[in-house]
Scaffold this active site. Structure first.
Site, PDB file in Angstrom:
ATOM      1  N   TRP A 131       0.815  -1.218   0.000  1.00  8.96           N
ATOM      2  CA  TRP A 131       0.000   0.000   0.000  1.00  8.96           C
ATOM      3  C   TRP A 131       0.847   1.265   0.000  1.00  8.96           C
ATOM      4  O   TRP A 131       0.528   2.226  -0.713  1.00  8.96           O
ATOM      5  CB  TRP A 131      -0.985  -0.017   1.168  1.00  8.96           C
ATOM      6  CG  TRP A 131      -2.042  -1.049   0.956  1.00  8.96           C
ATOM      7  CD1 TRP A 131      -2.256  -2.171   1.707  1.00  8.96           C
ATOM      8  CD2 TRP A 131      -3.013  -1.096  -0.104  1.00  8.96           C
ATOM      9  NE1 TRP A 131      -3.293  -2.895   1.185  1.00  8.96           N
ATOM     10  CE2 TRP A 131      -3.781  -2.267   0.085  1.00  8.96           C
ATOM     11  CE3 TRP A 131      -3.317  -0.261  -1.182  1.00  8.96           C
ATOM     12  CZ2 TRP A 131      -4.827  -2.633  -0.773  1.00  8.96           C
ATOM     13  CZ3 TRP A 131      -4.359  -0.619  -2.043  1.00  8.96           C
ATOM     14  CH2 TRP A 131      -5.098  -1.789  -1.828  1.00  8.96           C
ATOM     15  N   ASP A 163      -1.520   6.535   6.456  1.00  6.04           N
ATOM     16  CA  ASP A 163      -2.611   5.679   5.985  1.00  6.04           C
ATOM     17  C   ASP A 163      -2.893   4.669   7.087  1.00  6.04           C
ATOM     18  O   ASP A 163      -2.081   3.784   7.356  1.00  6.04           O
ATOM     19  CB  ASP A 163      -2.183   4.971   4.689  1.00  6.04           C
ATOM     20  CG  ASP A 163      -3.242   3.999   4.168  1.00  6.04           C
ATOM     21  OD1 ASP A 163      -4.280   3.821   4.833  1.00  6.04           O
ATOM     22  OD2 ASP A 163      -3.017   3.412   3.087  1.00  6.04           O
ATOM     23  N   LYS A 176     -12.175  -1.720   6.090  1.00  8.13           N
ATOM     24  CA  LYS A 176     -11.353  -2.690   6.802  1.00  8.13           C
ATOM     25  C   LYS A 176     -11.866  -2.856   8.226  1.00  8.13           C
ATOM     26  O   LYS A 176     -12.259  -3.923   8.630  1.00  8.13           O
ATOM     27  CB  LYS A 176      -9.880  -2.248   6.817  1.00  8.13           C
ATOM     28  CG  LYS A 176      -9.324  -1.889   5.442  1.00  8.13           C
ATOM     29  CD  LYS A 176      -9.197  -3.098   4.526  1.00  8.13           C
ATOM     30  CE  LYS A 176      -9.047  -2.735   3.054  1.00  8.13           C
ATOM     31  NZ  LYS A 176      -7.823  -2.061   2.688  1.00  8.13           N
TER      32      LYS A 176
HETATM   33  C1  LIG Z   1      -7.358  -1.484   1.471  1.00  8.57           C
HETATM   34  C2  LIG Z   1      -6.316  -0.467   1.653  1.00  8.57           C
HETATM   35  C3  LIG Z   1      -6.187   0.614   0.761  1.00  8.57           C
HETATM   36  C4  LIG Z   1      -7.083   0.788  -0.443  1.00  8.57           C
HETATM   37  O1  LIG Z   1      -8.401   0.998  -0.061  1.00  8.57           O
HETATM   38  P1  LIG Z   1      -9.541   1.247  -1.148  1.00  8.57           P
HETATM   39  O2  LIG Z   1     -10.677   1.729  -0.321  1.00  8.57           O
HETATM   40  O3  LIG Z   1      -9.786  -0.064  -1.815  1.00  8.57           O
HETATM   41  O4  LIG Z   1      -9.053   2.268  -2.093  1.00  8.57           O
HETATM   42  C5  LIG Z   1      -5.197   1.527   1.012  1.00  8.57           C
HETATM   43  N1  LIG Z   1      -4.359   1.404   2.063  1.00  8.57           N
HETATM   44  C6  LIG Z   1      -4.458   0.376   2.926  1.00  8.57           C
HETATM   45  C7  LIG Z   1      -3.507   0.287   4.069  1.00  8.57           C
HETATM   46  C8  LIG Z   1      -5.434  -0.593   2.748  1.00  8.57           C
HETATM   47  O5  LIG Z   1      -5.528  -1.610   3.605  1.00  8.57           O
END
Ligand SMILES: *Cc1c(COP(=O)(O)O)cnc(C)c1O
Length: 361
Positions: free
Chosen positions: A102, A172, A196
């Protein structure tokens, strides 16, 4: 009840049953409004109340300081990979730490917008650890330092935040959002896709320090990709993801009712311990991440044989444990054990893995 199974999906992921039940009960007629939340105008008083309550509860949960805005933006976490460099690089430079799939995606996207460098990475060992971040070569002209605080695919988390040398930190937190207490003032921006650990897919929550929201951007910046657009319109410049806001609000309330983030952290530590203890003592299975950097949320593990990994996945699936197949860049298995996964689910999984090991070991 409901014939639900233990779902270890990395996202969209398992939700608290209590929350799903409340949503079911309100589905056709939300609290006497005569309609479902998905049928409501986002400009209505009843929806504005849902929105305001959700934001207030999130602020309370995380103790978000007053000089931070909370934004609900569509496009998931991925859109933020682009929005962040488009909005937060007045000097056109930024530093990234690449610790997995990511942060690598975010770094690759940011490079389109300026002089963006990777100043630390764990790519040499397939991201099985977090590099030393105590004395990074951060340039004076850098506008920010970027991290992915919990790598969902590779299963790592930061034992301590990096020394930013006075630069603002952008994190993030998609796969660890609300999993433990967080001192918001340590960051310039915290963001996460909600599917998540919080709610349904299709939305990101962005917590951003007000003074970082700029209006002197390149005038060609699309209106939807400017933080000042969202901040100036209470996240309702256009129709927001009303349904996700509603469900996230339910989860915030649920977390407040269940002891808040300290209680979640304790539970998450206990849960992860059950799985890591098993992995550390198993002759067949082992975790792929170095001790000290292990995620409480995403636990990748392998047997060492692709074939055997496949057999374990089939075996656990037949026993009622789903979505355990690891991401292809790590292989093996991955158990995502977010807030809503009960400890009983992890204990049952460990029992099943033990049984497999006994039968096959
Ligand atoms: C799943 C995830 C993303 C991407 O998320 P989307 O909503 O599918 O764009 C980005 N960063 C992390 C750490 C993730 O787990």
């Amino acid at each position: 009840m409901y014939d639900r199974i233990y779902n270890f999906s990395a996202g969209p992921a398992t939700m608290p049953v209590e929350v799903l039940e409340e949503i079911r009960d309100e589905l056709l007629n939300y609290r006497g409004s005569g309609m479902s939340v998905m049928e409501m105008s986002h400009r209505s008083k009843v929806f504005q109340e849902i929105y305001d309550q959700a934001e207030a509860n999130l602020r309370k949960l995380m103790a978000i300081p007053h000089n931070y805005k909370v934004l609900f933006i569509q496009g998931g976490a991925t859109l933020q990979f682009s929005m962040l460099p488009m909005n937060l690089m007045p000097h056109g430079a930024a530093e990234y730490i690449v610790t997995g799939g990511w942060s690598k995606k975010a770094f690759t996207e940011a490079k389109k917008f300026g002089d963006v460098r990777c100043i630390a990475t764990s790519e040499d060992r397939n991201y099985a650890y977090i590099p030393d971040c105590t004395d990074l070569p951060i340039r004076p002209e850098a506008d920010y330092l970027y991290i992915c605080e919990n790598e969902t695919i590779h299963g790592t988390t930061y034992p301590a935040l990096p020394n930013t040398k006075g630069k603002i930190l952008i994190s993030d937190q998609s796969s660890m959002f609300l999993s433990k207490p967080c001192n918001v003032a340590d960051y310039g921006v915290i963001y996460g896709g909600v599917q998540k650990n919080v709610g349904p897919a299709g939305m990101a929550i962005v917590i951003i320090r007000e003074d970082l929201i700029r209006s002197d951007l390149d005038p060609r910046t699309p209106v939807y990709l400017r933080y000042d657009t969202h901040a100036g319109a209470g996240s309702m410049y256009n129709t927001p993801n009303c349904w996700a806001i509603y469900v996230c609000g339910k989860v915030f309330q649920y977390l407040l009712n269940n002891g808040g983030l300290e209680a979640m952290h304790r539970r998450n530590q206990e849960k992860a311990q059950v799985l890591y203890d098993f992995l550390d003592n198993s002759a067949m299975f082992h975790g792929t991440v170095d001790k000290g950097f292990r995620s409480l949320m995403n636990v990748p593990f392998v047997t060492g044989s692709k074939e055997l990994d496949g057999e374990v996945i089939a075996y656990t699936k037949a026993a009622g444990f789903d979505n355990l197949k690891g991401h292809k860049s790590v292989g093996g298995l991955r158990a995502s054990i977010y807030n809503a996964m009960p400890k009983a689910g992890v204990e049952a999984l460990v029992q099943c893995l033990k049984q497999f090991e006994q039968e096959r070991g």
